[in-house]
Write an enzyme that holds these catalytic residues in place. Structure first.
Site, PDB file in Angstrom:
ATOM      1  N   ASP A  45      60.021  76.646  29.656  1.00 17.91           N
ATOM      2  CA  ASP A  45      60.984  77.667  29.588  1.00 17.91           C
ATOM      3  C   ASP A  45      61.502  78.146  30.792  1.00 17.91           C
ATOM      4  O   ASP A  45      62.608  78.911  30.769  1.00 17.91           O
ATOM      5  CB  ASP A  45      60.643  78.766  28.548  1.00 17.91           C
ATOM      6  CG  ASP A  45      59.542  79.586  28.856  1.00 17.91           C
ATOM      7  OD1 ASP A  45      59.031  79.548  30.038  1.00 17.91           O
ATOM      8  OD2 ASP A  45      59.214  80.515  28.304  1.00 17.91           O
ATOM      9  N   ASP A  84      57.046  74.138  26.087  1.00 21.30           N
ATOM     10  CA  ASP A  84      57.072  75.810  25.953  1.00 21.30           C
ATOM     11  C   ASP A  84      57.838  76.274  24.610  1.00 21.30           C
ATOM     12  O   ASP A  84      58.713  75.953  24.257  1.00 21.30           O
ATOM     13  CB  ASP A  84      57.665  76.385  26.981  1.00 21.30           C
ATOM     14  CG  ASP A  84      56.778  76.954  27.930  1.00 21.30           C
ATOM     15  OD1 ASP A  84      55.571  77.414  27.741  1.00 21.30           O
ATOM     16  OD2 ASP A  84      56.997  76.991  29.249  1.00 21.30           O
ATOM     17  N   LYS A 114      52.872  75.109  24.285  1.00 25.04           N
ATOM     18  CA  LYS A 114      52.614  76.080  24.942  1.00 25.04           C
ATOM     19  C   LYS A 114      53.277  77.483  24.504  1.00 25.04           C
ATOM     20  O   LYS A 114      54.562  77.557  24.290  1.00 25.04           O
ATOM     21  CB  LYS A 114      52.671  75.972  26.517  1.00 25.04           C
ATOM     22  CG  LYS A 114      51.910  77.251  27.255  1.00 25.04           C
ATOM     23  CD  LYS A 114      52.042  76.947  28.734  1.00 25.04           C
ATOM     24  CE  LYS A 114      53.410  77.099  29.512  1.00 25.04           C
ATOM     25  NZ  LYS A 114      53.889  78.396  29.373  1.00 25.04           N
ATOM     26  N   GLU A 116      53.140  82.086  25.334  1.00 23.36           N
ATOM     27  CA  GLU A 116      52.447  83.317  25.997  1.00 23.36           C
ATOM     28  C   GLU A 116      51.519  84.061  24.904  1.00 23.36           C
ATOM     29  O   GLU A 116      52.196  84.516  24.053  1.00 23.36           O
ATOM     30  CB  GLU A 116      53.596  83.940  26.624  1.00 23.36           C
ATOM     31  CG  GLU A 116      54.161  83.024  27.660  1.00 23.36           C
ATOM     32  CD  GLU A 116      55.387  83.650  28.591  1.00 23.36           C
ATOM     33  OE1 GLU A 116      55.551  84.890  28.163  1.00 23.36           O
ATOM     34  OE2 GLU A 116      56.009  83.071  29.313  1.00 23.36           O
ATOM     35  N   GLU A 179      48.326  82.883  35.011  1.00 28.57           N
ATOM     36  CA  GLU A 179      49.761  83.158  36.002  1.00 28.57           C
ATOM     37  C   GLU A 179      49.247  84.623  36.588  1.00 28.57           C
ATOM     38  O   GLU A 179      49.324  85.320  35.976  1.00 28.57           O
ATOM     39  CB  GLU A 179      50.930  83.074  35.222  1.00 28.57           C
ATOM     40  CG  GLU A 179      52.213  83.122  36.141  1.00 28.57           C
ATOM     41  CD  GLU A 179      53.603  82.764  35.685  1.00 28.57           C
ATOM     42  OE1 GLU A 179      54.422  82.909  36.430  1.00 28.57           O
ATOM     43  OE2 GLU A 179      53.728  82.354  34.545  1.00 28.57           O
TER      44      GLU A 179
END
Length: 262
Positions: A45, A84, A114, A116, A179
């Site tokens: 993204d 993403d 993926k 978050e 990250e």
């Protein structure tokens, strides 16, 4: 080279094989990246910023992610291909998350999604995995939560970070992106979980690394994060080439006879 599968990707950790991942957003670049032999390609993204010119990852839509992932999917023959889930496609309840992730896999050639989050997304991860959709988690700095986090900052809460990673693993994630966290914490997480950790600004002790392609190639036009190493200076080379083309057109040396037909 045969196509890398999710179990093979996860198995790289036990085999002590470092994992290289790169983002890609279109057919031509994905073809080149895949030919280079990286283990993973992420349709990130991050395209919201590096391709679309927004100041965060929030504006990119599910349909736009699918559009780009379909292009990339037609190019990739070797790497594990992950896409993403954009904001807020996995925040709408488990059933909607499965529906959205299902579209991403059905309408592209991607093999995994993926998303978050860790502890707070455990139920969603488990739901996706139970539906047969492989999930890569993303802990530490979560760009989609930039407003809640107060900006793009290094995340240093070791207890929270460990809890997120372990929760994602327990829920069934096959790998975790870490990250912008201190190297020492990234090492502790890497040692604490059995699935691969993929670092970006998390030090060399992770099981693998991921970079945004534009940063890697040196064609980023804005802010360059500290954790980026440009492996080329294509921004200068592209500018030089286009300038030379402009000059050749203006002075009449292009097109020359060999560039036309009799």
């Amino acid at each position: 080279m045969p196509r890398i599968t999710v179990p093979e990707f996860t198995g790289f950790k036990a085999a002590k094989r470092k994992i290289s991942m790169v983002t890609a957003y279109d057919y031509a670049m994905a073809k080149l990246v895949d030919a280079a032999g990286v283990e993973g390609i992420l349709v990130g993204d991050s395209m919201s910023m590096v391709v679309q010119g927004h100041d965060s990852t929030l504006p990119v839509t599910l349909d736009e992610m699918i559009y780009h992932a379909e292009m990339v999917g037609r190019a990739v023959e070797h790497a594990l291909l992950i896409v993403d889930m954009p904001f807020p496609s996995f925040h709408l309840g488990t059933h909607r998350a499965i529906e959205n992730a299902g579209r991403m896999l059905k309408e592209t050639r991607c093999q995994a999604v993926k998303l978050e989050g860790g502890v707070e997304q455990a139920d969603t991860i488990a739901g996706l995995v139970s539906a047969g959709i492989p999930v890569m988690a993303h802990c530490g700095l979560r760009p989609q939560s930039v407003h809640a986090l107060g900006g793009y900052k290094v995340q240093r809460d070791q207890r929270e970070l460990l809890a997120d990673a372990k929760s994602a693993e327990k829920a069934g994630a096959f790998a975790i992106v870490l990250e912008c966290i201190p190297r020492s914490i990234a090492k502790k997480i890497t040692d604490a979980v059995r699935i691969p950790t993929i670092g970006i600004g998390a030090g060399a002790d992770c099981d693998g690394q991921v970079l945004v392609l534009h940063d890697l190639l040196g064609i980023t036009t804005g802010y360059m994060p500290r954790f980026v190493k440009p492996f080329a200076d294509l921004k200068t080379e592209i500018t030089r080439a286009v300038t030379q083309y402009r000059d050749d057109v203006r002075d009449g040396t292009f097109p020359a006879k060999e560039h036309g037909y009799d």
